[in-house]
Write a protein that holds these residues in place. Sequence first.
Motif, short mmCIF file in Angstrom:
data_model
loop_
_atom_site.label_atom_id
_atom_site.label_comp_id
_atom_site.label_asym_id
_atom_site.label_seq_id
_atom_site.Cartn_x
_atom_site.Cartn_y
_atom_site.Cartn_z
N GLY A 166 0.79 -1.22 0.00
CA GLY A 166 0.00 0.00 0.00
C GLY A 166 0.82 1.27 0.00
N GLU A 167 2.14 1.16 0.16
CA GLU A 167 2.99 2.34 0.21
C GLU A 167 3.80 2.55 -1.07
OE1 GLU A 167 5.43 2.63 3.70
OE2 GLU A 167 3.84 1.82 4.96
N ARG A 168 4.36 1.46 -1.59
CA ARG A 168 5.19 1.57 -2.78
C ARG A 168 5.34 0.20 -3.44
NH1 ARG A 168 10.95 3.34 -0.39
NH2 ARG A 168 10.06 5.27 -1.10
N ALA A 169 5.70 0.24 -4.70
CA ALA A 169 5.97 -1.00 -5.42
C ALA A 169 7.31 -1.56 -4.94
CB ALA A 169 6.03 -0.74 -6.92
N VAL A 170 7.42 -2.88 -4.96
CA VAL A 170 8.66 -3.52 -4.51
C VAL A 170 9.18 -4.42 -5.63
CG1 VAL A 170 9.71 -5.07 -2.81
CG2 VAL A 170 7.90 -3.49 -2.10
N LEU A 171 10.46 -4.29 -5.92
CA LEU A 171 11.14 -5.15 -6.87
C LEU A 171 12.18 -5.95 -6.10
CD1 LEU A 171 12.05 -6.14 -9.69
CD2 LEU A 171 13.47 -4.09 -9.82
N VAL A 172 12.01 -7.26 -6.04
CA VAL A 172 12.99 -8.13 -5.40
C VAL A 172 13.88 -8.68 -6.50
CG1 VAL A 172 13.36 -10.23 -4.04
CG2 VAL A 172 11.44 -8.71 -3.50
N ASN A 173 15.16 -8.39 -6.41
CA ASN A 173 16.12 -8.86 -7.40
C ASN A 173 17.02 -9.90 -6.75
OD1 ASN A 173 19.15 -8.12 -8.71
ND2 ASN A 173 17.47 -8.49 -10.13
N VAL A 174 16.79 -11.17 -7.09
CA VAL A 174 17.64 -12.26 -6.62
C VAL A 174 18.69 -12.46 -7.70
CG1 VAL A 174 17.74 -14.66 -5.89
CG2 VAL A 174 15.70 -13.30 -5.38
N TRP A 175 19.95 -12.30 -7.32
CA TRP A 175 21.02 -12.29 -8.30
C TRP A 175 22.23 -13.06 -7.77
CZ3 TRP A 175 25.80 -9.97 -7.34
CH2 TRP A 175 25.89 -9.28 -6.13
N ALA A 176 23.16 -13.36 -8.66
CA ALA A 176 24.41 -14.02 -8.30
C ALA A 176 25.50 -13.59 -9.27
CB ALA A 176 24.24 -15.54 -8.33
N LEU A 177 26.72 -13.61 -8.81
CA LEU A 177 27.84 -13.24 -9.67
C LEU A 177 28.04 -14.21 -10.82
CD1 LEU A 177 30.43 -12.15 -6.95
CD2 LEU A 177 29.21 -10.66 -8.56
N TRP A 178 27.69 -15.47 -10.64
CA TRP A 178 27.86 -16.47 -11.69
C TRP A 178 26.78 -16.36 -12.77
CZ3 TRP A 178 23.43 -19.16 -11.84
CH2 TRP A 178 22.72 -19.32 -10.65
N CYS A 179 25.76 -15.54 -12.52
CA CYS A 179 24.64 -15.37 -13.46
C CYS A 179 24.92 -14.15 -14.34
CB CYS A 179 23.34 -15.20 -12.66
SG CYS A 179 21.93 -14.74 -13.66
N ARG A 180 25.35 -14.41 -15.56
CA ARG A 180 25.71 -13.31 -16.47
C ARG A 180 24.55 -12.33 -16.70
NH1 ARG A 180 29.78 -13.42 -21.28
NH2 ARG A 180 30.93 -14.04 -19.46
N PRO A 181 23.32 -12.80 -16.96
CA PRO A 181 22.22 -11.84 -17.13
C PRO A 181 21.97 -11.00 -15.87
CG PRO A 181 21.58 -13.98 -17.99
CD PRO A 181 22.89 -14.18 -17.28
N CYS A 182 22.15 -11.62 -14.70
CA CYS A 182 21.97 -10.88 -13.44
C CYS A 182 22.97 -9.74 -13.34
CB CYS A 182 22.17 -11.81 -12.23
SG CYS A 182 21.03 -13.19 -12.12
N VAL A 183 24.21 -10.03 -13.65
CA VAL A 183 25.28 -9.03 -13.57
C VAL A 183 25.05 -7.93 -14.61
CG1 VAL A 183 27.77 -8.67 -13.89
CG2 VAL A 183 26.94 -10.61 -12.53
N GLN A 184 24.60 -8.32 -15.80
CA GLN A 184 24.37 -7.35 -16.86
C GLN A 184 23.20 -6.40 -16.54
OE1 GLN A 184 23.95 -9.96 -20.25
NE2 GLN A 184 26.12 -9.80 -20.77
N GLU A 185 22.15 -6.91 -15.92
CA GLU A 185 20.98 -6.07 -15.63
C GLU A 185 21.12 -5.28 -14.34
OE1 GLU A 185 17.65 -8.77 -15.34
OE2 GLU A 185 18.15 -9.31 -13.28
N PHE A 186 22.11 -5.62 -13.53
CA PHE A 186 22.26 -5.00 -12.22
C PHE A 186 22.34 -3.47 -12.27
CE2 PHE A 186 23.94 -4.24 -8.01
CZ PHE A 186 23.32 -5.23 -7.26
N PRO A 187 23.20 -2.88 -13.12
CA PRO A 187 23.27 -1.41 -13.17
C PRO A 187 21.93 -0.76 -13.54
CG PRO A 187 25.12 -2.38 -14.34
CD PRO A 187 24.18 -3.50 -14.01
N MET A 188 21.17 -1.40 -14.41
CA MET A 188 19.87 -0.86 -14.80
C MET A 188 18.91 -0.85 -13.60
SD MET A 188 17.02 -2.32 -17.43
CE MET A 188 16.67 -3.64 -16.28
N ILE A 189 18.94 -1.90 -12.81
CA ILE A 189 18.06 -1.98 -11.65
C ILE A 189 18.49 -0.97 -10.58
CG2 ILE A 189 17.19 -3.48 -9.81
CD1 ILE A 189 17.46 -5.81 -11.85
#
Length: 120
Positions: A38-61
């Motif tokens: 009810g206060e704000r939207a929440v984005l949970v980002n579960v990531w790992a260093l071994w996950c190339r897409p996770c590392v690539q999208e991290f700066p955008m998030i």
Amino acid sequence: MKIFSYIFLIFFNISCERTKLVPITGDKLKEIVHNFKGERAVLVNVWALWCRPCVQEFPMIVKLDQEIKDLEVIFVNADFKDQLKNINLFLNEHNIGQFSYIKEQKDEPFIEALHPSWSG
């Protein structure tokens, strides 16, 4: 000269501040997310260093988190504890702030706690 030295030391300490990794379970994460209901939207980002897409999208998030004030971004790292040094380096590179989370339970219970139909 002493004043300059003190100012430099204060600035150096602040700029070198490390991100604290806080262990978290799936249930605790759900509780934190629920607190924003009810206060704000929440984005949970579960990531790992071994996950190339996770590392690539991290700066955008990170950028989304900084630009959208009605958005709460919660970063949860899923790497093994032997990667703590590299995780901290990565988080500090991206100026995450004072703390971030690291998953402290096995994958299945963590995934089930967040949402039973999520495959991880």
